[in-house]
Design a protein around this motif. Structure first.
Motif, PDB file in Angstrom:
ATOM      1  N   MET A 119     -22.149  -4.613  -6.252  1.00 16.53           N
ATOM      2  CA  MET A 119     -22.699  -3.271  -6.519  1.00 16.53           C
ATOM      3  C   MET A 119     -23.975  -3.090  -5.727  1.00 16.53           C
ATOM      4  O   MET A 119     -24.838  -3.964  -5.691  1.00 16.53           O
ATOM      5  N   SER A 120     -24.119  -1.937  -5.096  1.00 18.25           N
ATOM      6  CA  SER A 120     -25.291  -1.666  -4.289  1.00 18.25           C
ATOM      7  C   SER A 120     -26.520  -1.504  -5.175  1.00 18.25           C
ATOM      8  O   SER A 120     -26.432  -1.124  -6.337  1.00 18.25           O
ATOM      9  N   GLU A 121     -27.705  -1.825  -4.602  1.00 20.94           N
ATOM     10  CA  GLU A 121     -28.947  -1.635  -5.338  1.00 20.94           C
ATOM     11  C   GLU A 121     -29.136  -0.162  -5.647  1.00 20.94           C
ATOM     12  O   GLU A 121     -28.946   0.700  -4.796  1.00 20.94           O
ATOM     13  N   ARG A 122     -29.509   0.123  -6.886  1.00 17.91           N
ATOM     14  CA  ARG A 122     -29.590   1.507  -7.324  1.00 17.91           C
ATOM     15  C   ARG A 122     -30.906   2.138  -6.894  1.00 17.91           C
ATOM     16  O   ARG A 122     -31.972   1.565  -7.054  1.00 17.91           O
ATOM     17  N   GLU A 123     -30.832   3.379  -6.392  1.00 16.61           N
ATOM     18  CA  GLU A 123     -32.018   4.100  -5.960  1.00 16.61           C
ATOM     19  C   GLU A 123     -32.693   4.783  -7.149  1.00 16.61           C
ATOM     20  O   GLU A 123     -32.116   4.909  -8.239  1.00 16.61           O
ATOM     21  N   THR A 124     -33.901   5.259  -6.924  1.00 20.36           N
ATOM     22  CA  THR A 124     -34.619   6.068  -7.915  1.00 20.36           C
ATOM     23  C   THR A 124     -35.293   7.231  -7.182  1.00 20.36           C
ATOM     24  O   THR A 124     -35.395   7.241  -5.953  1.00 20.36           O
ATOM     25  N   TRP A 125     -35.775   8.207  -7.961  1.00 23.50           N
ATOM     26  CA  TRP A 125     -36.539   9.293  -7.372  1.00 23.50           C
ATOM     27  C   TRP A 125     -37.876   8.758  -6.880  1.00 23.50           C
ATOM     28  O   TRP A 125     -38.498   7.922  -7.536  1.00 23.50           O
ATOM     29  N   ALA A 126     -38.325   9.254  -5.743  1.00 22.63           N
ATOM     30  CA  ALA A 126     -39.620   8.815  -5.223  1.00 22.63           C
ATOM     31  C   ALA A 126     -40.751   9.382  -6.068  1.00 22.63           C
ATOM     32  O   ALA A 126     -41.794   8.742  -6.247  1.00 22.63           O
ATOM     33  N   THR A 127     -40.576  10.580  -6.611  1.00 18.07           N
ATOM     34  CA  THR A 127     -41.606  11.250  -7.399  1.00 18.07           C
ATOM     35  C   THR A 127     -40.969  11.957  -8.593  1.00 18.07           C
ATOM     36  O   THR A 127     -39.781  12.292  -8.572  1.00 18.07           O
ATOM     37  N   ARG A 128     -41.781  12.207  -9.609  1.00 15.26           N
ATOM     38  CA  ARG A 128     -41.288  12.961 -10.760  1.00 15.26           C
ATOM     39  C   ARG A 128     -40.922  14.387 -10.368  1.00 15.26           C
ATOM     40  O   ARG A 128     -39.909  14.926 -10.820  1.00 15.26           O
ATOM     41  N   ILE A 129     -41.741  14.991  -9.519  1.00 18.62           N
ATOM     42  CA  ILE A 129     -41.450  16.352  -9.080  1.00 18.62           C
ATOM     43  C   ILE A 129     -40.145  16.392  -8.298  1.00 18.62           C
ATOM     44  O   ILE A 129     -39.436  17.401  -8.301  1.00 18.62           O
ATOM     45  N   GLY A 130     -39.813  15.284  -7.650  1.00 18.34           N
ATOM     46  CA  GLY A 130     -38.542  15.215  -6.944  1.00 18.34           C
ATOM     47  C   GLY A 130     -37.368  15.362  -7.895  1.00 18.34           C
ATOM     48  O   GLY A 130     -36.399  16.082  -7.611  1.00 18.34           O
ATOM     49  N   PHE A 131     -37.448  14.663  -9.053  1.00 22.23           N
ATOM     50  CA  PHE A 131     -36.400  14.788 -10.071  1.00 22.23           C
ATOM     51  C   PHE A 131     -36.323  16.220 -10.598  1.00 22.23           C
ATOM     52  O   PHE A 131     -35.237  16.800 -10.709  1.00 22.23           O
ATOM     53  N   VAL A 132     -37.469  16.791 -10.942  1.00 25.63           N
ATOM     54  CA  VAL A 132     -37.492  18.132 -11.527  1.00 25.63           C
ATOM     55  C   VAL A 132     -36.908  19.156 -10.548  1.00 25.63           C
ATOM     56  O   VAL A 132     -36.084  19.998 -10.911  1.00 25.63           O
ATOM     57  N   LEU A 133     -37.327  19.070  -9.279  1.00 27.31           N
ATOM     58  CA  LEU A 133     -36.821  20.022  -8.286  1.00 27.31           C
ATOM     59  C   LEU A 133     -35.333  19.823  -8.021  1.00 27.31           C
ATOM     60  O   LEU A 133     -34.601  20.793  -7.808  1.00 27.31           O
ATOM     61  N   ALA A 134     -34.885  18.562  -8.029  1.00 28.55           N
ATOM     62  CA  ALA A 134     -33.460  18.308  -7.833  1.00 28.55           C
ATOM     63  C   ALA A 134     -32.649  18.884  -8.985  1.00 28.55           C
ATOM     64  O   ALA A 134     -31.588  19.484  -8.785  1.00 28.55           O
ATOM     65  N   ALA A 135     -33.153  18.708 -10.213  1.00 28.61           N
ATOM     66  CA  ALA A 135     -32.456  19.246 -11.384  1.00 28.61           C
ATOM     67  C   ALA A 135     -32.477  20.774 -11.361  1.00 28.61           C
ATOM     68  O   ALA A 135     -31.475  21.422 -11.701  1.00 28.61           O
ATOM     69  N   ILE A 136     -33.615  21.344 -10.971  1.00 26.39           N
ATOM     70  CA  ILE A 136     -33.679  22.807 -10.838  1.00 26.39           C
ATOM     71  C   ILE A 136     -32.717  23.266  -9.747  1.00 26.39           C
ATOM     72  O   ILE A 136     -31.997  24.261  -9.913  1.00 26.39           O
ATOM     73  N   GLY A 137     -32.701  22.543  -8.640  1.00 30.02           N
ATOM     74  CA  GLY A 137     -31.800  22.896  -7.549  1.00 30.02           C
ATOM     75  C   GLY A 137     -30.347  22.859  -7.979  1.00 30.02           C
ATOM     76  O   GLY A 137     -29.544  23.697  -7.565  1.00 30.02           O
ATOM     77  N   SER A 138     -30.008  21.883  -8.826  1.00 27.43           N
ATOM     78  CA  SER A 138     -28.653  21.815  -9.346  1.00 27.43           C
ATOM     79  C   SER A 138     -28.339  23.032 -10.201  1.00 27.43           C
ATOM     80  O   SER A 138     -27.259  23.630 -10.109  1.00 27.43           O
ATOM     81  N   ALA A 139     -29.302  23.399 -11.061  1.00 25.41           N
ATOM     82  CA  ALA A 139     -29.098  24.534 -11.958  1.00 25.41           C
ATOM     83  C   ALA A 139     -29.112  25.862 -11.204  1.00 25.41           C
ATOM     84  O   ALA A 139     -28.316  26.761 -11.483  1.00 25.41           O
ATOM     85  N   VAL A 140     -30.039  25.980 -10.242  1.00 21.99           N
ATOM     86  CA  VAL A 140     -30.184  27.242  -9.498  1.00 21.99           C
ATOM     87  C   VAL A 140     -29.193  27.251  -8.345  1.00 21.99           C
ATOM     88  O   VAL A 140     -29.524  26.955  -7.221  1.00 21.99           O
ATOM     89  N   GLY A 141     -27.974  27.578  -8.643  1.00 24.10           N
ATOM     90  CA  GLY A 141     -26.956  27.603  -7.600  1.00 24.10           C
ATOM     91  C   GLY A 141     -26.117  28.858  -7.691  1.00 24.10           C
ATOM     92  O   GLY A 141     -26.595  29.919  -8.085  1.00 24.10           O
ATOM     93  N   LEU A 142     -24.843  28.721  -7.360  1.00 23.25           N
ATOM     94  CA  LEU A 142     -23.956  29.868  -7.461  1.00 23.25           C
ATOM     95  C   LEU A 142     -23.820  30.346  -8.900  1.00 23.25           C
ATOM     96  O   LEU A 142     -23.442  31.495  -9.140  1.00 23.25           O
ATOM     97  N   GLY A 143     -24.133  29.470  -9.868  1.00 23.95           N
ATOM     98  CA  GLY A 143     -24.119  29.900 -11.257  1.00 23.95           C
ATOM     99  C   GLY A 143     -25.045  31.071 -11.488  1.00 23.95           C
ATOM    100  O   GLY A 143     -24.754  31.982 -12.262  1.00 23.95           O
ATOM    101  N   ASN A 144     -26.192  31.083 -10.820  1.00 26.74           N
ATOM    102  CA  ASN A 144     -27.151  32.179 -10.948  1.00 26.74           C
ATOM    103  C   ASN A 144     -26.872  33.324  -9.989  1.00 26.74           C
ATOM    104  O   ASN A 144     -26.996  34.493 -10.358  1.00 26.74           O
TER     105      ASN A 144
END
Length: 447
Positions: free
Chosen positions: A1-26
């Motif tokens: 199994m490959s070594e698991r990555e993490t977010w470099a920053t907390r804001i990176g996680f938040v923006l990625a999650a927002i980016g996931s939510a803010v898509g064609l759904g909106n």
């Protein structure tokens, strides 16, 4: 199994999650679901669903992901409940199902950017949509959009998804605000705002059984729930992050973007004299009608390129999260490089999406099953597990990094156990009735 990555920053996680939510759904689903379900009445039910059902359910997915730091399927084994792995499997499958036709719509957006720049749809927006939405051209556009998504995910969490969403999310917000300011100057703006923001109590009461399933399904879709996205993204998060605050930021930002999208789309529709009825929904609410609007205003080509450019960015930000779900599972279990996994899964998505690219009636069918069956069942299974099986352990996990909100945990748990479960069961029953039992129900009404 490959070594698991993490977010470099907390804001990176938040923006990625927002980016996931803010898509064609909106930018695609929200306007046309509003148009087909009573306008502002739908908006009221949607906002209630986001607050009472969506936010608690999102926190449930966060708990599972951060507590285990693995993909959505193996998370249940890590929690000591291997027999519940099917819940994670259903969520992964749901995300895969949705992305198969999501890529097709992403391909439409690419073609509308080109059509805006050249003015190709100005003479006859309806015929242009018919020409680009299905057939060989739609298949090729689907493949192009999917190739971009695969390329970003193949780069990894920090170098691919995080860097991309740090650029995408602010761009969406800035461009949407600029578009909303421009739209406010159009002659049909007032009527558009009234349709979107002035609910009719009679409509709400009379049509509630029909509106509620779509409103709750929209809350799930636009918050990326039931697709294993939030489980997967939170599995890359550190143990000291405040998940309650992060979830609140994601929900509020996503909702504001949805409202902004409505403030852009509906004034454009009313500017060209479109009568918004239950028949004016479907993809036409975004593509045909907005294209007609751009064809009738000064600098329409420029604004068309900007608008569909925003839609493309939003579509990409969601699509990469949907692909990451399946890649994360494979990456955790098989000794294959991320790039090869992303490419192989992309081929599978392309094949599953072929019917939707060839005929919009199939896309309608895929979308209705996602909204009214897969998403509510998937979310119900997840919140049922977190609320009634994990129970107090879930509260303890939520409190990590959120000690100042100590009293919130028990309230959240019982909201999850009672309010959220009851709302989803009711929604599921109403949705099944709408799809299978209503006289003359027809899955294959084209967009």
């Amino acid at each position: 199994m490959s070594e698991r990555e993490t977010w470099a920053t907390r804001i990176g996680f938040v923006l990625a999650a927002i980016g996931s939510a803010v898509g064609l759904g909106n930018l695609w689903q929200f306007p046309f679901k509003t148009a087909t379900n009573g306008g502002a009445a739908f908006v009221v039910f949607y906002l209630a669903a986001v607050l009472l059902v969506g936010f608690p359910a999102m926190l449930a997915e966060f708990v599972v992901g951060r507590r285990t730091n693995v993909n959505a399927v193996d998370a249940f084994s890590e929690l000591g409940h291997r027999q519940w792995r099917a819940v994670g499997g259903l969520a992964v499958f749901t995300g895969f199902w949705i992305l198969s036709y999501y890529n097709v719509v992403g391909g439409w957006v690419i073609r509308y950017i080109v059509g805006s720049a050249t003015g190709a749809y100005f003479a006859d927006p309806g015929s242009y949509f018919g020409a680009v939405s299905a057939g060989p051209g739609a298949v090729l556009a689907q493949a192009l959009f999917l190739a971009v998504v695969v390329g970003i995910v193949a780069l990894g969490i920090e170098d691919g998804i995080e860097k991309a969403t740090k650029l995408m999310v602010p761009s969406i917000a800035v461009l949407l605000v600029a578009l909303a300011a421009w739209v406010a100057t159009l002659p049909g703006a007032g009527a558009g705002y009234a349709f979107f923001l002035s609910p009719d109590l009679g409509t709400m009461v009379e049509n509630a059984p029909t509106i509620i399933p779509f409103a709750v399904g929209q809350a799930f879709f636009t918050l990326s729930l039931g697709m294993a996205i939030m489980v997967t993204y939170s599995s890359y998060v550190g143990s000291d992050d405040n998940m309650v605050v992060d979830g609140g930021v994601i929900v509020v930002t996503n909702t504001l973007v949805g409202i902004l999208a409505g403030l852009v789309v509906f004034p454009i529709l009313l500017t060209i004299g479109t009568e918004i009825t239950t028949e004016s929904g479907g993809a036409g609410a975004l593509f045909v009608a907005t294209a007609a609007g751009f064809s009738s205003v000064p600098f329409g080509r420029v604004f068309g390129v900007v608008f569909f450019g925003v839609v493309l960015i939003a579509a990409l930000s969601s699509a990469i999260s949907l692909l990451e779900v399946t890649v994360a599972y494979a990456n955790d279990n098989y000794g294959v490089s991320r790039g090869r996994l992303a490419a192989a899964i992309g081929v599978g998505l392309f094949l599953l999406g072929l019917p939707s690219a060839w005929d919009t009636a199939w896309l309608t069918w895929f979308d209705r099953f996602a909204y009214q069956v897969f998403l509510p069942v998937s979310v119900l299974a997840m919140v049922g597990f977190v609320g009634w099986v994990l129970g107090r352990d879930a509260v303890d996990e939520l409190r990590r990094g959120a000690e100042s909100l100590d009293s919130f945990g028990p309230v959240w748990l019982w909201t999850l156990r009672v309010v959220v479960v009851a709302a989803i069961v009711g929604t599921l029953l109403l949705g099944i009735n709408e799809m299978f039992l209503v006289e003359n129900a027809d899955f294959f009404q084209p967009l």
